[in-house]
Design a protein around this motif. Structure first.
Motif, mmCIF file in Angstrom:
data_model
loop_
_atom_site.group_PDB
_atom_site.id
_atom_site.type_symbol
_atom_site.label_atom_id
_atom_site.label_comp_id
_atom_site.label_asym_id
_atom_site.label_seq_id
_atom_site.Cartn_x
_atom_site.Cartn_y
_atom_site.Cartn_z
ATOM 1 N N ASP A 41 0.826 -1.214 0.000
ATOM 2 C CA ASP A 41 0.000 0.000 0.000
ATOM 3 C C ASP A 41 0.861 1.265 0.000
ATOM 4 O O ASP A 41 0.417 2.311 -0.449
ATOM 5 N N LEU A 42 2.083 1.164 0.521
ATOM 6 C CA LEU A 42 3.003 2.303 0.524
ATOM 7 C C LEU A 42 3.957 2.283 -0.662
ATOM 8 O O LEU A 42 4.421 3.332 -1.116
ATOM 9 N N ASP A 43 4.283 1.084 -1.141
ATOM 10 C CA ASP A 43 5.171 0.921 -2.287
ATOM 11 C C ASP A 43 4.747 -0.343 -3.024
ATOM 12 O O ASP A 43 5.145 -1.451 -2.642
ATOM 13 N N PRO A 44 3.923 -0.216 -4.066
ATOM 14 C CA PRO A 44 3.405 -1.394 -4.774
ATOM 15 C C PRO A 44 4.479 -2.334 -5.316
ATOM 16 O O PRO A 44 4.224 -3.518 -5.511
ATOM 17 N N ASP A 45 5.688 -1.849 -5.538
ATOM 18 C CA ASP A 45 6.769 -2.669 -6.080
ATOM 19 C C ASP A 45 7.743 -3.153 -5.004
ATOM 20 O O ASP A 45 8.798 -3.699 -5.325
ATOM 21 N N PHE A 46 7.396 -2.965 -3.729
ATOM 22 C CA PHE A 46 8.325 -3.271 -2.644
ATOM 23 C C PHE A 46 8.883 -4.688 -2.734
ATOM 24 O O PHE A 46 10.100 -4.881 -2.715
ATOM 25 N N TYR A 47 8.030 -5.679 -2.839
ATOM 26 C CA TYR A 47 8.489 -7.073 -2.808
ATOM 27 C C TYR A 47 9.476 -7.365 -3.936
ATOM 28 O O TYR A 47 10.454 -8.084 -3.731
ATOM 29 N N SER A 48 9.266 -6.776 -5.086
ATOM 30 C CA SER A 48 10.177 -7.034 -6.217
ATOM 31 C C SER A 48 11.517 -6.315 -6.046
ATOM 32 O O SER A 48 12.496 -6.676 -6.701
ATOM 33 N N LYS A 49 11.580 -5.316 -5.188
ATOM 34 C CA LYS A 49 12.816 -4.557 -4.959
ATOM 35 C C LYS A 49 13.702 -5.177 -3.878
ATOM 36 O O LYS A 49 14.888 -4.871 -3.804
#
Length: 166
Positions: A41-49
């Protein structure tokens, strides 16, 4: 315990619904699946980063909100080695230690997103390799370090039959 990785920075008052949205908490008990949605919700790409060993770095009151242990467990399963923040909500802090996720209180103002950090849990310090500075952390009690080294409270109890303060 020593960790090295990249900083992923967030602000103040990151609540447990930002850590893992309520829409996922009741759909699955699979922590690897929940980990894919950490911080989205804060960074939609977090997991991929995130690379194994990376850190979540935040301001004050990290983990406020519900007392469910899915939030620290999902962070741990997202391969985050530790959460560094100015302060933590009390229940999140205890749940994190109990589930084996290191959480360290420190001044995070000198850490930026993308900085490479070395964290020495037992030594009580962080080296920001990007800025070549050393930051102190609030030391954890020895029993908490032992619980973290054992992988959390349940493994610690299985190993010792209760708290081991030695």
């Amino acid at each position: 315990m020593k960790f090295s990785g990249k900083a992923h920075k967030f602000g103040n008052d990151v609540n447990t619904d930002y850590i893992i949205s309520g829409k996922y908490k009741f759909k699955t008990l699979d922590m690897n699946e929940l980990a894919k949605h950490v911080m989205e919700d804060l960074d939609p790409d977090f997991y991929s980063k995130v690379a194994p060993g990376d850190f979540i770095v935040a301001g004050s009151n990290f983990g406020c909100g519900s007392s469910r242990e899915q939030a620290p467990l999902a962070i741990k399963h997202a391969h985050i080695s530790a959460v560094l923040a100015k302060s933590f909500a009390r229940i999140f802090y205890r749940n994190a230690i109990n589930t084996g996720l290191p959480v360290l209180e420190c001044d995070t103002d000198l850490i930026e997103a993308g900085d490479i950090l070395d964290v020495d849990l037992a030594g009580g310090y962080i080296i920001n390799r990007t800025k070549d500075i050393r930051l102190a952390v609030k030391p954890l009690p020895q029993v908490m370090i032992k619980i973290l080294n054992d992988g959390g409270l349940a493994p610690h109890f299985r190993k010792y039959g209760g708290f081991n303060f030695d």
